[in-house]
Design an enzyme around this catalytic site. Sequence first.
Site, PDB file in Angstrom:
ATOM      1  CG  ASP A  35      -2.200   0.721   1.050  1.00 48.33           C
ATOM      2  OD1 ASP A  35      -2.141   1.870   0.587  1.00 48.33           O
ATOM      3  OD2 ASP A  35      -3.272   0.165   1.384  1.00 48.33           O
ATOM      4  CB  THR A  76      -6.594   2.125  -0.534  1.00 48.65           C
ATOM      5  OG1 THR A  76      -5.453   2.848  -0.086  1.00 48.65           O
ATOM      6  CG2 THR A  76      -6.492   0.685  -0.081  1.00 48.65           C
ATOM      7  CG  ASN A  97     -10.156   4.543  -0.180  1.00 48.15           C
ATOM      8  OD1 ASN A  97     -10.032   3.514  -0.840  1.00 48.15           O
ATOM      9  ND2 ASN A  97      -9.131   5.274   0.204  1.00 48.15           N
ATOM     10  CE  LYS A 158      -4.877   1.220   4.340  1.00 47.93           C
ATOM     11  NZ  LYS A 158      -4.617   2.145   3.214  1.00 47.93           N
ATOM     12  CG  ASP A 159     -12.195  -2.477   5.579  1.00 46.06           C
ATOM     13  OD1 ASP A 159     -11.543  -1.788   4.770  1.00 46.06           O
ATOM     14  OD2 ASP A 159     -12.942  -1.990   6.447  1.00 46.06           O
ATOM     15  CG  ASP A 369      -2.842   0.708  -2.658  1.00 50.73           C
ATOM     16  OD1 ASP A 369      -1.643   1.055  -2.545  1.00 50.73           O
ATOM     17  OD2 ASP A 369      -3.688   0.931  -1.775  1.00 50.73           O
ATOM     18  CG  HIS A 370      -2.249   4.555  -3.801  1.00 49.05           C
ATOM     19  ND1 HIS A 370      -1.358   5.049  -2.878  1.00 49.05           N
ATOM     20  CD2 HIS A 370      -3.203   3.893  -3.079  1.00 49.05           C
ATOM     21  CE1 HIS A 370      -1.774   4.736  -1.658  1.00 49.05           C
ATOM     22  NE2 HIS A 370      -2.877   4.011  -1.745  1.00 49.05           N
TER      23      HIS A 370
HETATM   24 ZN    ZN Z   1      -3.582   2.624  -0.488  1.00 56.08          ZN
HETATM   25 ZN    ZN Z   2      -3.260   6.155   1.545  1.00 55.40          ZN
END
Ligand code: ZN
Ligand code: ZN
Length: 566
Positions: A35, A76, A97, A158-159, A369-370
């Site tokens: 992440d 994310t 998100n 994270k879910d 994810d970024h």
């Molecule tokens: Zn993220």
């Molecule tokens: Zn972030």
Amino acid sequence: MKKILLLLALALPAVAQKKGPALKRPKLVVGIVVDQMRYDYLYRYWDKFGRGGFRRLLGEGFSYESCHYNYVPTYTGPGHASVYTGTTPAHHGIVGNNWYERETGKGTYVTDDKTVQSVGGSVAAGQMSPAHMLTTTITDELRLATNFQSKVIGLSMKDRGSILPAGHAANAAYWYDGTNGAFISSTFYTKALPEWVTKFNAANHAAEYLSKPWTTLLPIADYTESTPDDVAWEAAFKGEEKPVFPHDLPRLSGAAPAPVAATMRAAGETPPKATPQNLDLVRSTPFGNSLTADFALEALRAEQLGQGTHTDFLAVSFSSTDYVGHQFGTTAIETEDTYLRLDRDLARLLDALDKQVGKGQALVFLTADHAADQAAGFLQAHRLPGGGVGPAIVKDSLQRALVRLHGPGQWLLSYENQQAYLNHGLIAQKKLSLAAVQEEAADILRAQPHITEAITAHDLLHGSWNEGLGHYQQNGFYASRSGDVLAVLAPGWLEAYGYPVVKGTTHGASWAYDTHVPLLFWGWGVKHGESAQEVKIVDIAPTIARYLHIQEPSGCTGRPLTEVMK
Ligand code: ZN
Ligand code: ZN
């Protein structure tokens, strides 16, 4: 003669029934998402990485050196969804998100699902599922291709880092609940946690990680790749005076210090319960990643992944890099230390794959994810272009400008993900044209110094962009979930929620610092090498589909990367 032919004919079906070579597939696919990992971290920290983690992936595997996201906003939820669906928010529908829901007038969280119940954790943390994701994932396609005989498991702190990769047809997805320091799930997947998960949770690993201060892995003077420890743009932990090492996690989380707990245990006493401890704090330390790796190793072992007749899939997402990055920025010692420790956690994971699945038997990919912008304070300190602006200021000025044009009323319902959601009811009531008001709002946003361009929903719905900023916006646009006007942040600029105090950094823009991420393949059927060819994040899922000889996900717009294949 006739007799011989007859005999041959009788013999033929038997010949045809003889089995050819078995279909070749890896025993296990492991998808790793880090992440907020920028591409350049691979090389910024290269000299400090050990042999078994990132350097092993690069040294034995294949690196796409120019892999980019091809949409905005780079967050994310959309990131994880795009990696696993092989398509962009325009098709999978995960536009942020959170996004504003016009029917209810409320915000929606990406994995919210009030129709399911929490399993093993608090209500708020557990009512989650992939219901908002509108296409299948590569993990779904594997389940479909093997008539649900492959095992698919997703896990992350994270879910959204667990649920979206695991897909709609997963065997399980687990994520972390800070209220009880446990990996939990929801009734979407299961009625009760399996015994191995309950056992893992009962061992209180999170409390253990928080029972020691966070000190640097190497002597702090060795962190020459990072800015000094005490700089104005880093945010301290709550209860901490300065954002500097050592971070006193036992005090900050309220746990009994490790020696005290050990002494108490030795004396046959129970150390203070985990309940008063802030177990959520572990997310914002590198130990959240270690906990994730511990849990992944346990999943491998207990679920016997890669040991059945069908290919299994383990989707792991390391979240702590994002929490740490947001708090301390891209150049902090804390960030470097988090990557050095992640490198060791990765080495443990690769080592476990060797031992359990066999060397070269698992197909692994690693991406992010970024990425992330530089901290606004860092940019200012070094007289570099960019900075931070509060989204509330943007929202207020847009609302006030619309009042000046059309009179009183709540013209703006929400401003989030750099998108303005206009009040369609009010616009209709005043007999105004929606497209015209969108264009006015776009003009107002364009006048802001930190916004380069603003594109209206009307234009996105009626035009087509093949490249440039409009292309990124169109790929990120899903009409019923996205805003009316989509702003493009100017290079270097970020929207900072703590404004006017801008600490740490964020992501979300369409520029390379947010879109350029690592893409590494390693293991089964992977060539050693690298490519400078520009590839897109949506190419990962069709590449895995090609490796497995299965269908691409239902909304796939990427193409398989063939250079990597042996
Ligand atoms: Zn993220
Ligand atoms: Zn972030």
